[in-house]
Design an enzyme around this catalytic site. Sequence first.
Site, PDB file in Angstrom:
ATOM      1  N   ALA A 291       0.802  -1.225   0.000  1.00 22.14           N
ATOM      2  CA  ALA A 291       0.000   0.000   0.000  1.00 22.14           C
ATOM      3  C   ALA A 291       0.836   1.277   0.000  1.00 22.14           C
ATOM      4  O   ALA A 291       0.274   2.375  -0.105  1.00 22.14           O
ATOM      5  CB  ALA A 291      -0.924   0.007   1.215  1.00 22.14           C
ATOM      6  N   TYR A 292       2.149   1.183   0.118  1.00 23.25           N
ATOM      7  CA  TYR A 292       2.969   2.391   0.148  1.00 23.25           C
ATOM      8  C   TYR A 292       2.960   3.082  -1.214  1.00 23.25           C
ATOM      9  O   TYR A 292       3.345   2.501  -2.231  1.00 23.25           O
ATOM     10  CB  TYR A 292       4.417   2.068   0.517  1.00 23.25           C
ATOM     11  CG  TYR A 292       4.659   1.658   1.958  1.00 23.25           C
ATOM     12  CD1 TYR A 292       3.687   1.844   2.937  1.00 23.25           C
ATOM     13  CD2 TYR A 292       5.861   1.085   2.339  1.00 23.25           C
ATOM     14  CE1 TYR A 292       3.914   1.470   4.247  1.00 23.25           C
ATOM     15  CE2 TYR A 292       6.107   0.716   3.655  1.00 23.25           C
ATOM     16  CZ  TYR A 292       5.129   0.904   4.605  1.00 23.25           C
ATOM     17  OH  TYR A 292       5.361   0.535   5.904  1.00 23.25           O
ATOM     18  N   SER A 293       2.506   4.323  -1.214  1.00 25.23           N
ATOM     19  CA  SER A 293       2.491   5.152  -2.423  1.00 25.23           C
ATOM     20  C   SER A 293       1.846   4.435  -3.607  1.00 25.23           C
ATOM     21  O   SER A 293       2.359   4.436  -4.721  1.00 25.23           O
ATOM     22  CB  SER A 293       3.920   5.594  -2.791  1.00 25.23           C
ATOM     23  OG  SER A 293       4.460   6.419  -1.784  1.00 25.23           O
TER      24      SER A 293
ATOM     25  N   GLY B 129       1.630   1.385  -4.368  1.00 25.11           N
ATOM     26  CA  GLY B 129       2.411   0.291  -4.950  1.00 25.11           C
ATOM     27  C   GLY B 129       3.708   0.719  -5.596  1.00 25.11           C
ATOM     28  O   GLY B 129       4.533  -0.114  -5.963  1.00 25.11           O
TER      29      GLY B 129
END
Length: 323
Positions: free
Chosen positions: A60-62, A64
């Site tokens: 979920a960071y940025s 993907g």
Amino acid sequence: MRYAKLGNSGLDVSSIGLGCMSYGAPSTGDHSWTLGEESARPFIRQAIEAGINFFDTANAYSGGTSEEILGKALQDYGVRESLVVATKIFGRTRPGPNSLGLSRKAIMTEVDASLRRLGTDYIDLLQIHRWDNRTPIEETLSALDDVVRSGKVRYLGASSMHAWQFSKALYTARIHGLTQFISMQNHYNLLYREEEREMLPLCADQGIGVVPWSPLARGRLARAWDETSARAETDEFGKSLYGSHDQPIIDGVGAVAESQGISRAQVALAWVASRPGVTAPIVGATKEHHLVDALRAIDITLTETEISSLEAHYTPRAIAGFA
């Protein structure tokens, strides 16, 4: 660089892990302060050249793009097999039902999506980012066991949750003969020590490696109380974690740093790294000196007097970081 086994496993990880939440397209996700690919790659290379073999990211960071940036860099540098690539699943990555949580469908879908973004055939350490109240733990553990047995994942880890939840997961996996967790990535630093009450003793008892996130309290421990940063100004999640009661502790870090002639970050990281049961703090880096501080910190020994002064002003806090 020093290396240690992660929990009761045979997996060797460096004493510092590079957290890759700082890398990702600024236009995606919730963090406008992240570094894009061109700016991020030098930090990944710097970490590898320093002997860091442990890299942590999440689906979920940025949106993907953190996984994509890390994956491309590791492919180009040709060092994938010597590194431990860790990612996490739970957070929403797309609209619609079944795009959040730890159901069998979500796990199978998100593991394949992470593999594509990372450009690799396997994930060394797959971590459940949070506890999923909407899915039976038996379903989650069964699906996690399947992705390990398929060869897509080597080891399993968990991240911030209540100790009773993690204990339930450990016990349930054991009685059903499913793949065990080897690590816990939890919120732990001088400003937040609630994990010392139950989670850290549980991990010590069960042979679980501890890889704390935010060991510098989102940078607050690396600067004076009245200083700020672009990230601090825009990090809404970070603002919910800490408060005005932190000033005496931050001032104490500054006093020890001044007496030793080292940076505040080195003091705070040295404290976390020296705590019983901690294997490898996860450190973010967006400036060259960030990794330099982290690497120096693992060789710093704090005296008992210094440790006492750093811990003296801590008071009980509300649970923060996952509840």
